[in-house]
Design a protein around this motif. Structure first.
Motif, mmCIF file in Angstrom:
data_model
loop_
_atom_site.group_PDB
_atom_site.id
_atom_site.type_symbol
_atom_site.label_atom_id
_atom_site.label_comp_id
_atom_site.label_asym_id
_atom_site.label_seq_id
_atom_site.Cartn_x
_atom_site.Cartn_y
_atom_site.Cartn_z
ATOM 1 N N VAL A 36 8.673 -39.374 20.218
ATOM 2 C CA VAL A 36 9.830 -40.040 19.616
ATOM 3 C C VAL A 36 10.222 -39.314 18.330
ATOM 4 C CG1 VAL A 36 10.650 -42.172 18.516
ATOM 5 C CG2 VAL A 36 9.388 -42.290 20.670
ATOM 6 N N SER A 37 9.237 -38.996 17.522
ATOM 7 C CA SER A 37 9.500 -38.278 16.277
ATOM 8 C C SER A 37 10.145 -36.923 16.550
ATOM 9 C CB SER A 37 8.194 -38.090 15.505
ATOM 10 O OG SER A 37 8.384 -37.270 14.386
ATOM 11 N N ARG A 38 9.616 -36.205 17.521
ATOM 12 C CA ARG A 38 10.147 -34.879 17.841
ATOM 13 C C ARG A 38 11.568 -34.970 18.403
ATOM 14 N NH1 ARG A 38 6.847 -30.583 17.787
ATOM 15 N NH2 ARG A 38 7.856 -29.588 19.569
ATOM 16 N N LEU A 39 11.868 -36.034 19.145
ATOM 17 C CA LEU A 39 13.238 -36.228 19.637
ATOM 18 C C LEU A 39 14.193 -36.472 18.479
ATOM 19 C CD1 LEU A 39 12.639 -38.484 22.770
ATOM 20 C CD2 LEU A 39 13.460 -36.116 22.762
ATOM 21 N N GLU A 40 13.784 -37.310 17.542
ATOM 22 C CA GLU A 40 14.648 -37.613 16.391
ATOM 23 C C GLU A 40 14.841 -36.407 15.484
ATOM 24 O OE1 GLU A 40 13.548 -41.173 14.321
ATOM 25 O OE2 GLU A 40 14.093 -42.440 16.019
ATOM 26 N N ARG A 41 13.922 -35.452 15.530
ATOM 27 C CA ARG A 41 14.045 -34.231 14.728
ATOM 28 C C ARG A 41 14.603 -33.069 15.541
ATOM 29 N NH1 ARG A 41 8.701 -32.758 12.789
ATOM 30 N NH2 ARG A 41 7.872 -34.066 14.432
ATOM 31 N N MET A 42 15.090 -33.366 16.753
ATOM 32 C CA MET A 42 15.721 -32.377 17.633
ATOM 33 C C MET A 42 14.783 -31.233 18.007
ATOM 34 S SD MET A 42 19.515 -32.300 15.944
ATOM 35 C CE MET A 42 18.891 -32.136 14.281
ATOM 36 N N MET A 43 13.526 -31.542 18.191
ATOM 37 C CA MET A 43 12.543 -30.533 18.548
ATOM 38 C C MET A 43 12.182 -30.568 20.030
ATOM 39 S SD MET A 43 10.085 -30.906 15.220
ATOM 40 C CE MET A 43 9.071 -29.491 15.588
ATOM 41 N N GLU A 44 12.751 -31.512 20.772
ATOM 42 C CA GLU A 44 12.473 -31.649 22.201
ATOM 43 C C GLU A 44 13.780 -31.799 22.963
ATOM 44 O OE1 GLU A 44 9.608 -31.515 23.805
ATOM 45 O OE2 GLU A 44 8.204 -31.648 22.146
ATOM 46 N N ASN A 45 13.740 -31.437 24.234
ATOM 47 C CA ASN A 45 14.848 -31.658 25.159
ATOM 48 C C ASN A 45 14.364 -32.677 26.181
ATOM 49 O OD1 ASN A 45 16.807 -29.782 24.184
ATOM 50 N ND2 ASN A 45 15.503 -28.139 24.964
ATOM 51 N N PRO A 46 14.750 -33.947 26.010
ATOM 52 C CA PRO A 46 14.228 -34.983 26.899
ATOM 53 C C PRO A 46 14.849 -34.935 28.293
ATOM 54 C CG PRO A 46 15.873 -35.920 25.447
ATOM 55 C CD PRO A 46 15.657 -34.490 24.999
ATOM 56 N N SER A 47 14.072 -35.410 29.256
ATOM 57 C CA SER A 47 14.597 -35.540 30.619
ATOM 58 C C SER A 47 15.440 -36.808 30.712
ATOM 59 C CB SER A 47 13.434 -35.625 31.610
ATOM 60 O OG SER A 47 12.732 -36.853 31.434
ATOM 61 N N ILE A 48 16.187 -36.928 31.785
ATOM 62 C CA ILE A 48 16.978 -38.141 32.014
ATOM 63 C C ILE A 48 16.044 -39.349 32.116
ATOM 64 C CG2 ILE A 48 18.493 -39.314 33.689
ATOM 65 C CD1 ILE A 48 19.880 -37.144 32.063
ATOM 66 N N GLY A 49 14.884 -39.165 32.728
ATOM 67 C CA GLY A 49 13.921 -40.259 32.848
ATOM 68 C C GLY A 49 13.461 -40.776 31.491
ATOM 69 N N ILE A 50 13.187 -39.868 30.569
ATOM 70 C CA ILE A 50 12.765 -40.263 29.220
ATOM 71 C C ILE A 50 13.918 -40.955 28.500
ATOM 72 C CG2 ILE A 50 12.116 -39.384 26.931
ATOM 73 C CD1 ILE A 50 9.771 -39.390 28.872
ATOM 74 N N LEU A 51 15.122 -40.405 28.607
ATOM 75 C CA LEU A 51 16.281 -41.026 27.961
ATOM 76 C C LEU A 51 16.516 -42.430 28.518
ATOM 77 C CD1 LEU A 51 18.777 -38.049 27.713
ATOM 78 C CD2 LEU A 51 17.395 -39.062 25.885
ATOM 79 N N ASP A 52 16.300 -42.605 29.811
ATOM 80 C CA ASP A 52 16.457 -43.918 30.425
ATOM 81 C C ASP A 52 15.429 -44.899 29.861
ATOM 82 O OD1 ASP A 52 17.733 -45.686 32.341
ATOM 83 O OD2 ASP A 52 15.860 -45.553 33.488
ATOM 84 N N LYS A 53 14.182 -44.459 29.706
ATOM 85 C CA LYS A 53 13.136 -45.321 29.132
ATOM 86 C C LYS A 53 13.477 -45.716 27.694
ATOM 87 C CE LYS A 53 8.921 -43.910 31.520
ATOM 88 N NZ LYS A 53 7.573 -43.394 31.265
ATOM 89 N N ILE A 54 13.952 -44.760 26.919
ATOM 90 C CA ILE A 54 14.277 -45.026 25.513
ATOM 91 C C ILE A 54 15.483 -45.962 25.409
ATOM 92 C CG2 ILE A 54 15.174 -43.941 23.397
ATOM 93 C CD1 ILE A 54 13.242 -41.589 24.089
ATOM 94 N N ALA A 55 16.508 -45.709 26.216
ATOM 95 C CA ALA A 55 17.688 -46.579 26.205
ATOM 96 C C ALA A 55 17.297 -48.003 26.597
ATOM 97 C CB ALA A 55 18.756 -46.031 27.150
ATOM 98 N N THR A 56 16.479 -48.152 27.615
ATOM 99 C CA THR A 56 16.027 -49.472 28.050
ATOM 100 C C THR A 56 15.240 -50.153 26.934
ATOM 101 O OG1 THR A 56 15.973 -48.769 30.357
ATOM 102 C CG2 THR A 56 14.658 -50.705 29.779
#
Length: 89
Positions: A36-56
Protein backbone atom coordinates in the motif's frame (compact mmCIF):
# COMPACT_ATOMS: atom_id res chain seq x y z
CA UNK A 1 -0.92 13.14 -14.44
CA UNK A 2 -0.35 9.53 -15.53
CA UNK A 3 -2.36 6.52 -14.34
CA UNK A 4 0.07 5.60 -11.57
CA UNK A 5 -0.06 9.15 -10.20
CA UNK A 6 -3.86 9.16 -10.33
CA UNK A 7 -4.08 5.87 -8.44
CA UNK A 8 -1.61 7.08 -5.80
CA UNK A 9 -3.41 10.43 -5.43
CA UNK A 10 -6.86 8.88 -5.13
CA UNK A 11 -5.80 6.04 -2.84
CA UNK A 12 -4.34 8.50 -0.36
CA UNK A 13 -7.26 10.95 -0.74
CA UNK A 14 -9.84 8.24 -0.12
CA UNK A 15 -7.86 6.49 2.63
CA UNK A 16 -7.17 9.69 4.57
CA UNK A 17 -10.74 10.88 4.03
CA UNK A 18 -11.91 7.71 5.77
CA UNK A 19 -9.16 8.05 8.44
CA UNK A 20 -7.77 4.65 7.51
CA UNK A 21 -4.13 3.89 8.15
CA UNK A 22 -2.14 2.16 5.45
CA UNK A 23 -2.06 -0.86 7.72
CA UNK A 24 -5.85 -0.97 8.07
CA UNK A 25 -6.40 -0.50 4.33
CA UNK A 26 -3.94 -3.32 3.68
CA UNK A 27 -5.84 -5.60 6.08
CA UNK A 28 -9.17 -4.78 4.43
CA UNK A 29 -7.75 -5.30 0.93
CA UNK A 30 -5.79 -8.40 1.97
CA UNK A 31 -2.47 -7.03 0.71
CA UNK A 32 0.78 -6.21 2.49
CA UNK A 33 1.03 -2.81 4.22
CA UNK A 34 4.33 -2.06 2.50
CA UNK A 35 2.62 -2.64 -0.85
CA UNK A 36 0.00 0.00 0.00
CA UNK A 37 2.81 2.37 0.90
CA UNK A 38 4.67 1.63 -2.33
CA UNK A 39 1.49 2.21 -4.36
CA UNK A 40 0.93 5.59 -2.71
CA UNK A 41 4.55 6.53 -3.48
CA UNK A 42 4.19 5.39 -7.12
CA UNK A 43 6.80 2.68 -6.75
CA UNK A 44 4.57 -0.19 -7.95
CA UNK A 45 2.36 -0.93 -10.94
CA UNK A 46 -0.68 -2.71 -9.50
CA UNK A 47 -2.68 -5.33 -11.33
CA UNK A 48 -6.39 -4.91 -11.98
CA UNK A 49 -7.00 -7.54 -9.28
CA UNK A 50 -5.11 -5.49 -6.68
CA UNK A 51 -6.88 -2.28 -7.72
CA UNK A 52 -10.21 -4.10 -7.40
CA UNK A 53 -9.32 -5.25 -3.86
CA UNK A 54 -8.27 -1.74 -2.84
CA UNK A 55 -11.35 -0.10 -4.37
CA UNK A 56 -13.60 -2.62 -2.60
CA UNK A 57 -11.80 -2.00 0.71
CA UNK A 58 -12.31 1.75 0.24
CA UNK A 59 -15.96 1.26 -0.72
CA UNK A 60 -15.63 2.83 -4.18
CA UNK A 61 -15.65 1.66 -7.78
CA UNK A 62 -12.34 0.97 -9.45
CA UNK A 63 -13.03 3.95 -11.74
CA UNK A 64 -12.80 6.26 -8.70
CA UNK A 65 -9.10 5.37 -8.42
CA UNK A 66 -8.55 6.89 -11.88
CA UNK A 67 -10.63 10.07 -11.40
CA UNK A 68 -8.54 13.18 -12.10
CA UNK A 69 -8.47 15.76 -9.30
CA UNK A 70 -9.91 19.20 -9.87
CA UNK A 71 -7.39 21.95 -10.58
CA UNK A 72 -7.85 23.56 -7.15
CA UNK A 73 -7.83 20.34 -5.12
CA UNK A 74 -4.82 20.30 -2.77
CA UNK A 75 -2.51 17.31 -2.61
CA UNK A 76 -3.85 14.77 -0.09
CA UNK A 77 -2.04 15.02 3.24
CA UNK A 78 -1.01 11.97 5.24
CA UNK A 79 -2.71 11.04 8.48
CA UNK A 80 -1.17 12.32 11.69
CA UNK A 81 2.02 10.40 12.37
CA UNK A 82 2.33 8.09 15.28
CA UNK A 83 2.52 4.51 16.26
CA UNK A 84 0.70 2.56 18.87
CA UNK A 85 2.33 2.88 22.28
CA UNK A 86 4.64 0.01 23.17
CA UNK A 87 3.37 -2.32 25.82
CA UNK A 88 5.87 -2.68 28.66
CA UNK A 89 5.83 -6.11 30.23
Amino acid sequence: MDSRELVAWNMRRLRVGQTLSQERLAELAEVDRTYVSRLERMMENPSIGILDKIATALGVSIAELFAPPSAEEPKPKPLKAGRRPKVVE
